[in-house]
Each structure stands twice: as structure tokens, then as C-alpha cells.
Write a protein that holds these residues in place. Sequence first.
Motif, mmCIF file in Angstrom:
data_model
loop_
_atom_site.group_PDB
_atom_site.id
_atom_site.type_symbol
_atom_site.label_atom_id
_atom_site.label_comp_id
_atom_site.label_asym_id
_atom_site.label_seq_id
_atom_site.Cartn_x
_atom_site.Cartn_y
_atom_site.Cartn_z
ATOM 1 N N CYS B 7 64.954 -8.562 92.798
ATOM 2 C CA CYS B 7 66.198 -7.958 93.270
ATOM 3 C C CYS B 7 65.900 -6.767 94.182
ATOM 4 O O CYS B 7 65.116 -5.896 93.833
ATOM 5 C CB CYS B 7 67.038 -7.522 92.072
ATOM 6 S SG CYS B 7 68.509 -6.590 92.525
ATOM 7 N N CYS B 10 67.287 -3.453 92.130
ATOM 8 C CA CYS B 10 66.735 -2.941 90.875
ATOM 9 C C CYS B 10 65.373 -3.530 90.531
ATOM 10 O O CYS B 10 64.721 -3.063 89.602
ATOM 11 C CB CYS B 10 67.712 -3.181 89.726
ATOM 12 S SG CYS B 10 67.793 -4.904 89.231
ATOM 13 N N CYS B 32 69.626 -9.695 91.725
ATOM 14 C CA CYS B 32 69.769 -10.240 90.382
ATOM 15 C C CYS B 32 71.267 -10.459 90.139
ATOM 16 O O CYS B 32 72.091 -9.985 90.894
ATOM 17 C CB CYS B 32 69.190 -9.284 89.342
ATOM 18 S SG CYS B 32 70.162 -7.796 89.128
ATOM 19 N N CYS B 35 73.393 -7.123 89.815
ATOM 20 C CA CYS B 35 73.622 -6.369 91.044
ATOM 21 C C CYS B 35 74.516 -7.159 92.002
ATOM 22 O O CYS B 35 75.322 -6.578 92.727
ATOM 23 C CB CYS B 35 72.305 -6.015 91.728
ATOM 24 S SG CYS B 35 71.338 -4.808 90.812
HETATM 25 ZN ZN LIG Z 1 69.336 -6.028 90.427
#
Ligand SMILES: [Zn+2]
Lengths: 358, 173
Positions: B7, B10, B32, B35
Motif C-alpha cells: 500500500c 501505509c 490496501c 486505505c
Molecule cells: Zn494502506
Amino acid sequence: MTIKPLLDANAELTSGGAPGEPIVMSSRIRLARNLDGRAFPGWAKKAQRREILSACEKAVAQLPQMQNGTVLRLDDLSELERQVLVERHLISRELSQGEPSAGVIISRDQACSIMINEEDHLRIQVLRTGHGFDDIWKVIEAIDNRLETLLDFAFTAQLGYLTACPTNLGTGMRASVMLHLPGLVMANHMEKVIRAVNQMGMVVRGLFGEGSDATGSIFQISNQQTLGESEQEIIARLEHEAIGSIIEQEKNARALLLESKPEKIRDKIGRAYGILQNGHLLSSAEAMSHLSLLRLGIDCGFIAESWRGPIDRLLIEMQPGHIQLAAHESIESDMRDTARARLLREETRRIPPLDFET
Amino acid sequence: MGESLVCDICGKLATVHLTQIINNQIQKVDLCEECAQQKGVTDPEGFSLADFMAKNIEATAGPDAVAGSSLVCPSCGCTPRDFKRTGRLGCPECYEAFDSLIKPMLKNMHRGDHHTGKVPHELLHRVGLRKAINRLQDQLAHAVEQEKYEDAARYRDELDQLKSQSQPEPPAR
Ligand SMILES: [Zn+2]
Ligand SMILES: [Zn+2]
């Protein structure tokens, strides 16, 4: 629950509007407007935002188009309620994300919503199912004309309507359509289409995963540029150069697929039908993909046209916020998948067996 | 493609892959599920890859445009540095204050650098009238102060005429 009456009412997108069309699901125009002499919402202090909100609310309340509409202040809404409004395209994600003193006024038929203290002081949007900007423009222009007599918009002869971001300057207008393009996705032509559309100064937005079809092949096409052309020129160019040609290409891609790989298309649609009627765990991405295929099934004549409305409604109501709201609580992702599958089993059970003979 | 992707926000395993074209370049973002949900990628209207990219004024207005600038908007206090950081201006007057910065950007961003669309005639008339009234009121006060009563009488007549065309103050001000 503040937004409950809104959800129960007949709404343009979910039941009130004319049934959608093959390929073009909905059309929308939005205008960005700002008050002269006031800081834009992102820069304004709390007290200024409050003043702007009440000044704009007062003006919007005088619009004949918004009589009996719903006035909402985002501060009063739960996170879930905000999410549901986003999923119904009534507010933007940006507005939902919680700056204080943000508001929205939604017309009775939910075709028009006016956001206050989004990126700009006012974001006026009119959205209709199906294809066609003429009516939408008439409605939104009338609203804008009336607001102009009530509020001092920031406008200069040189730059037009002044907006917080220079990308919206000039007309402040974004015109867009939601297109359902499973043929181009299956034929792997979307990247090519996106490139071509971008060459014309238009934007294509939507998800397309590698090979997988995570977004139900739904794409939004809109103008990128807002300055240097009139509203009518922007709409005409979007209509004739981009949308018209994409629709044509989608039709060709479908015809080719149905001719060269008829079993593959029928198999995909047939499986989607089976899974929706019998599945017990469905993520929103999977549900989206199957519903998208049923929509294609209608266009191919396998499913009766009368199912288009319900399927388009399910595309909205199977999203996470709607599933949770229906469950009257915030539920974990896997519980949502169970609840979603249950909803879809119940709703698609009544679709008669697919008619592959047509 | 094929590589294990994390991601962009993150660093967790990315399951959503998004491609958009921004300024003629294809930009890819891997997110992800969390997110993606948060950034609203399932809502095409709400998501713009532009938000992921540093706002690049230097590219159009020259490398010193931001760093070497002492510009400040007199009306709201916004600076070019703020503009670069947020991608948004502070208030309508910023367009005049940062004219030298914004003008060159517009040519790349749009089909032209001047407005040819809808003009709010009623608004311009109303605002123009209000400005004219304010100016006459100042002139009138000045004339009275200077004891130029003939001028004052003339200004008063003009003022009465303008006021009769004008509507009550708009509710927003
Ligand atoms: Zn993420
Ligand atoms: Zn300013």
C-alpha cells in the motif's frame, strides 16, 4: 436517524428517475461557486466557515427548486450516515470527511444537491439517470441564476468564477457521465480508451485491477478543463468527441465478443446470476462485478429490461455503508459480506431463469 | 504487475490497484483495502490521484517561484508556499496577488487563459452599482468637508438616482 426519511423517499438514482440506459448509467453537472471577499473553506477560520454556511443556507432556502428539500449539517450526522450519502452520490467524499460547518441541501427528488463548505463555498450538482445534459444544464443554470441574485459570487471578466483550486477556474463546471463498459474491459481495451480520451482533455476515473474487474466496469468520464471554453462547448466536446465514441467502441467490443466468444460471455453472466442467487459471502467488489454482469445480461436480452432499475439500485444498496445502515449497526467486514449476500439472494431470487435463446 | 505490491499509504499488502491519467501520464497507485476505503477510491468522484502527488508549481512557474517568493495575499495572508502545500488558494483575491505564478499554470491546465463562458450579468450590475454608490458617497462627504456645496448637490442627485436603481443590500453581506 437524521437521514432516514431521505433513504425511504423515492430518489432519482434508486427509484424515482427514469430507468437507466444501456452503457450510460447517469449524467451529472456540477458548478463550483464562491463568495467574494471570503476565504475559501480550506483556508477559512472556524467562525468564517460558520458564517459562510448560514449565509449560503439562507440563500439556497429561497430557491424554488429546493423547496421541501432536506437541509443537513454534516456535524449532526454519524460517520455511517455520511458514508451512505457518499454512496448515493449526494455528497462528495471530501465533504464527508469531517471539516466543521459543512452542509448539504438535497432537493426533494434527490436529483439536485448543493454542498456548502466543500472545497469551494458552494458545489451545486444535478444528477439524472440515463444520458443527456440538456435538461440538467437547464436546471442547474436556473439555480445558479437565482443564487447569483442572492449571493455575491467571486467572478472576474478575465478568469470567470474564482475557485479554491485553479483546476476549476472559469466555468467552475464539471460535466460527467457514468458509463458501464464491460465489453471494453473484457476486450482489454480500457487503457487505450483512457489514453485517447485524455488526449481530448477529458478524464476517465474508475478502478481497473489487473485482469480482475473490481469495479463492475463502471467508469466516470468528465471534462478536465474548465477555462477557455464556454459551458456549451465543454459539454458538446465531451458529448461528441468522448462519450459518443466510447459508446460506439463499447458496442463494437460487445458485438465482437458475442460473435467470437459467445459461450464465454454467457458463462460469465450465467455464473454471476447463480452466485448472486445462491452466494452466502459476498464482498462489495465481488457483488459489484456480478451485478455489472447482470446489467450486461439485460443489454444482451438474457434478462428482461424491467430488471435494469432494480439492478442499478442494488449497485448502490450493496455498498458497505448501506449494508451497515440496513443492519442498524456498524458490523465487521465479514458480517457485512454475509448480510450483503443475504440481501442479494432475496433481491435476485425473483429474476427468472436467463433466456439465452434470444 | 505480478510483483508483490504494498500500500502506497501505509505499507500493508495492497489489494486495490488504481490507474489514472494525470497530465498525460499514467499514474499507478496500490492501496490496501482499508486505505482504499478511506480514500474513497470506490467513489470515482471523490478520488483524485492528484492528491497523491506533490503539487508542482515550480515545473510551470520556474524553480524560484515558490522558494524565492515574498508574495503574500493582502486579503487572507496565504503565500505561494501554502498554495504549493495544499494545492488550494486562500481566497478569491489570491488570484490577483499570485497572478505571476498562476498565469503560466493556466496555459497548461486549461484550453485558454481567459473565461469565455457564462457571465453573471445581474451580479456584475449589482456589484458595480454598489461600488459606484460607495464612491459617490465618499465624494459627497469630501465635497461637504471642502464646503464645495455645488459639487455636493450634484453628487447627491447622482446618488439618489443610483440608489433608486439599486436593490436592498444582499443578505449575504
Ligand atoms: Zn494502506
Ligand atoms: Zn487570498
